[in-house]
Design a protein around this motif. Structure first.
Motif, short mmCIF file in Angstrom:
data_model
loop_
_atom_site.label_atom_id
_atom_site.label_comp_id
_atom_site.label_asym_id
_atom_site.label_seq_id
_atom_site.Cartn_x
_atom_site.Cartn_y
_atom_site.Cartn_z
N ASP B 172 33.86 41.94 48.63
CA ASP B 172 33.93 41.64 47.21
C ASP B 172 35.20 40.84 46.90
N LYS B 203 39.79 34.20 45.92
CA LYS B 203 38.56 34.28 46.69
C LYS B 203 38.37 33.08 47.60
N GLU B 214 39.57 30.21 39.26
CA GLU B 214 40.51 31.32 39.42
C GLU B 214 40.14 32.52 38.57
N LEU B 216 37.61 34.05 38.41
CA LEU B 216 36.76 34.99 39.13
C LEU B 216 37.49 35.67 40.28
N ASP B 217 38.76 35.36 40.45
CA ASP B 217 39.56 36.07 41.44
C ASP B 217 39.90 37.46 40.90
N TYR B 218 40.47 38.28 41.78
CA TYR B 218 40.87 39.61 41.32
C TYR B 218 42.37 39.67 41.06
#
Lengths: 164, 672
Positions: B172, B203, B214, B216-218
């Protein structure tokens, strides 16, 4: 000298009280994040996350953001219809602006999440559809996310693979 | 600066490896020095040979192992309580040995043995865990990676071959790189005034689109879970480590919405130069940390500290946390990263909503600025036909940003239907011009990057002259910045001071505390047609009064003020006016009704001129009415001229006027 020490101590306690108060007042709305006392997330009230959770009608309400086993349900960044909708709901105010502008960071990220090939084409298409997606300001975040996803689905030329 | 740390070598009692092995073979190892809960000493000669090898190489005291266990040498030093080490991790599930919290050797032995247990024997810490997930390999993948590298573990001998939950977590996150994010000072809430740091795990490119995504990165955050709303309990627990804190994983878009939009804070992003194996180790260790908690200490073990202690695990050759002194500020951790040679390989700036808006209106004509303002009140305001589409877009885009700046919070909360209606209408009008807006290009303000700021601590030596006498003086400030300090790396018109003290030794031998600031904030926001935020200040501490009601007395003080700031010619020259209220207390002060308490209210103001980035002058003054007290009013004026003659060194010429006289000071400051 002792007097000074006593004074200092008394003021210290007073200071802690005021600081604490300020932080709590702030936690009622946004902005609990920040270093120090401010990054103490208030129980189940982590600032904007909770606010967004409330406004997205429970889409995030049941989620926590822990990493540990069993509580990590935070999977909203992997391409899927659910993720795309969650993204639109959480970013609604920015998404609305970017759709009206026909481009922007949320459009690019949404394009990635929906598996489409061109953010330029997505931006241009959604800009055309603005009035259908946002007929009035009262339309809910969930309705917005549903409309955006169906708009993207309705245009095969956008090739939004994740949504098909 | 490349700081290389060495594993502390300790002259501690250690049985020769062969002897340990013999004792274990004899079946008394567990009784000898291991608690019942520790993994059973394996009967397997291979496993015990690994344990012996680890002992022979003293792996338990290698920097890498100590960091994986978050061990720090205790105050009482070697020889006390398991070699003097204590782990900062506080959750029992982080340790496989019952002595693990204080004994890195026992924890290492227990880890090696637990890796070879059958999944049947794994101790589950969570009801949702499968037997495999509860296995040491799946719970401590980073430890396994380290042990395999150093001991060459034969993985075929391990009884499990998959970790469903960890693998899911890893896929994930799907890391390609790691970025440390600094969220700038936010004085409008004292609690995050010093800024904030967290990580972003970027990611790998699995999306069809090649561009940056970015959002959607964590984001990886370390924060405390608070259980009390009581202000006193809250502050007390925060300072004394009574709240547990955990690592959290949050999509980056929440962070951007909160910091960039709602709080209008610029973000500085520092991408770390990590090799793929370091990246994998970092994510694996994050998984280990995600299962436990740390006691949260506002001043030391805070969010910034533990974000750095996570990074430190994958760069054993660099010492990031030891040089940090309490209180650990987010900027200190950014500076530590940047100072570690080669660790940061890219710096990116993400402008806040306010910065974006300023960029949009920067080059507008007066007519266009008028339109932007009008549109926010009346979204139907007609745009003159003389404007081409490009300019109409510019005006409508700026107006929409201004609505978000003013009503952003209410819009998200859906509490302001009028604002929502205006924004809706502005966006409808914007969408009707079917062209994409130009991409905003905002160059990073390099001189405001946190790492170029002066050191967060300050010490000063100097002399004071008053009443025909001279006194040497010492000035110490724990944190952080006042309006006369060098401005690089700090907001131009914000000041925040935590624990400031100035003492003087006068000829009569008296040590006099001249000034003591526990917490001082000055947040000046320049008034302009779009930004009407009030300026404010808060001061808690003690200061010197010298007037007819109290001669040279040191009085506890609490006060604040609200007002407006103006900077008609740019940020270099600003002046402000506030209405202040103050309370003082000193035993010998002739205050209200003969008590030692003084209540004061009145106007105050200041002028600040930045002559050069290294030369600032600051003039402040106040006139306070003292209702029902004598004298009827008192004044105070301060002037400062501060010159930075070398990076982190400054000379400050200061003067003060009080009712009973004047005082002059010359102080030499150094920042560190």
């Amino acid at each position: 000298m002792r007097k000074y020490i006593t004074t200092t101590l008394a003021m210290g306690l007073l200071g802690a009280f005021v600081l604490g108060n300020a932080s709590i007042a702030m936690a009622d709305g946004y902005g609990t994040a920040g270093c120090g006392l401010g990054s103490l997330v208030f129980g189940n009230k982590p600032g904007i996350i909770q606010v967004l959770a409330a406004t997205t009608n429970g889409t995030f309400g049941s989620q926590t953001f822990g990493i540990s086993t069993g509580t990590s349900n935070c999977k909203d960044t992997v391409p899927s219809v659910v993720s795309a909708k969650a993204f639109i709901q959480a970013n609604r105010e920015a998404v609305a602006k970017d759709i009206a502008r026909g481009q922007g960071e949320t459009i690019t990220n949404l394009t990635a999440l929906a598996g489409c090939t061109s953010d330029k084409a997505v931006g241009s298409e959604l800009q055309k559809d603005f009035k259908q997606i946002f007929p009035t300001e009262k339309v809910s975040d969930i309705q917005v996310s549903d409309s955006v996803v169906s708009m993207l689905q309705a245009h095969p030329e956008l090739a939004c693979h994740t949504l098909s | 600066m490349h700081r290389v740390s060495r594993a502390p070598r300790l002259g501690r009692l250690q049985l020769p490896a062969s002897l340990v092995l013999a004792a274990i073979m004899a079946g008394c190892g567990a009784q000898l020095h291991m608690p019942v809960q520790d993994p059973r000493v394996s009967g397997d000669a291979y496993v015990e040979s690994l344990v012996a090898l680890a002992h022979a190489r003293d792996l338990a005291h290698s920097v890498a192992w100590l960091r994986l266990g978050h061990y720090r040498l205790g105050l009482l030093g070697p020889g006390f309580l398991g070699d003097g080490y204590t782990s900062q991790a506080d959750g029992p599930e982080f340790f496989l040995s019952a002595r693990g919290k204080v004994d890195p050797v026992a924890e290492l032995d227990a880890t090696i043995r637990a890796l070879f247990l059958s999944p049947r024997d794994s101790r589950r810490t969570h009801p949702k865990e499968t037997a495999e997930d509860a296995h040491a390999l799946c719970r401590f993948p980073a430890r396994f990676m380290y042990l395999q590298r150093t001991l060459g573990i034969d993985a075929r001998r391990i009884a499990i071959n998959s970790c469903p939950q960890f693998e899911h977590f890893y896929q994930d996150i799907n890391p390609s790189s790691v970025t440390l994010v600094f969220s700038s000072y936010y004085l409008n809430s004292p609690a995050s005034a010093f800024g904030h740091t967290f990580l972003r795990i970027n990611k790998a490119g699995t999306f069809a689109i090649g561009k940056k995504r970015e959002l959607l990165d964590y984001g990886i955050d370390f924060s405390a879970d608070v259980d009390s709303y009581n202000a006193v309990i809250y502050a007390w627990k925060g300072l004394t480590g009574m709240f547990p804190a955990t690592f959290k994983q949050i999509p980056y878009y929440y962070k951007v919405r909160q910091y960039n939009d709602t709080e209008s804070r610029d973000l500085w992003e520092y991408q770390l130069a990590l090799q793929p194996e370091q990246l994998a180790l970092l994510v694996a260790h994050l998984w280990e940390l995600g299962h436990t908690y740390f006691d949260y200490y506002y001043l030391s073990e805070n969010c910034s500290y533990h974000i750095l202690s996570l990074v430190e695990v994958v760069v054993p050759e660099i010492d990031l946390t030891s040089p940090l002194t309490s209180p650990v500020l987010p900027t200190d951790t950014v500076k530590a990263l940047v100072a570690a040679h080669g660790l940061v390989h890219d710096v990116h700036y993400r402008p806040s909503l306010r910065t974006q808006f300023r960029s949009r209106v920067k080059d507008m004509s007066d007519d266009e600025l008028d339109l932007v303002e009008d549109l926010v009140y009346d979204a139907e305001t007609a745009l003159p036909g003389t404007l081409n589409d490009e300019r109409k877009i510019a005006v409508l885009d700026a107006a929409a940003d201004l609505v978000d700046m003013r009503y952003g919070e209410a819009l998200v909360m859906k509490t302001d239907s009028a604002a929502a209606k205006i924004k809706q209408r502005l966006l409808e009008r914007r969408a009707a011009i079917q062209q994409p807006s130009a991409v905003l290009d905002i160059p990073p303000p390099r001189d405001k990057a946190p790492e170029v700021g002066h050191g967060s601590h300050r010490v000063g030596l100097g002399g004071a002259a008053a009443h025909g006498m001279f006194a040497p003086s010492l000035d110490i400030r724990i944190n952080l910045h006042d309006l006369a300090d060098p401005t690089s790396g700090y907001p131009e018109l914000n000041a925040i001071e935590f624990l400031h003290a100035r003492v003087q030794i006068w000829p009569d031998g008296k040590l006099v505390a001249d000034d003591l600031g526990l917490f001082r904030v000055t947040s000046l926001t320049v008034q302009n047609r779009f930004d009407r935020k009030l300026s404010w200040k808060l001061d808690i501490g003690a200061t010197t009064l010298d007037d007819h009601a109290c001669t040279r007395c040191f009085a506890a003080h609490m006060g604040g003020g609200v007002g407006m700031t103006f900077a008609p010619f740019g940020d270099a020259f600003a002046f402000w006016l506030t209405t202040d209220a103050n309370a003082y207390y000193a035993p010998k002060l002739a205050g209200i009704g003969g008590s030692g308490t003084r209540l004061a209210v009145g106007p105050a103001g200041g002028v600040r001129l930045r002559i050069a980035p290294t030369l600032v002058t600051l003039w402040t003054g106040e006139y306070m009415f003292l209702p029902w007290q004598a004298p009827k009013g008192v004044y105070r004026a301060d002037a400062i001229l501060r010159w930075v003659y070398l990076n982190n060194f400054a000379l400050s010429l200061e003067a003060r006027a009080l009712q009973n006289g004047y005082e002059g000071q010359l102080v030499s400051f150094s920042y560190f």
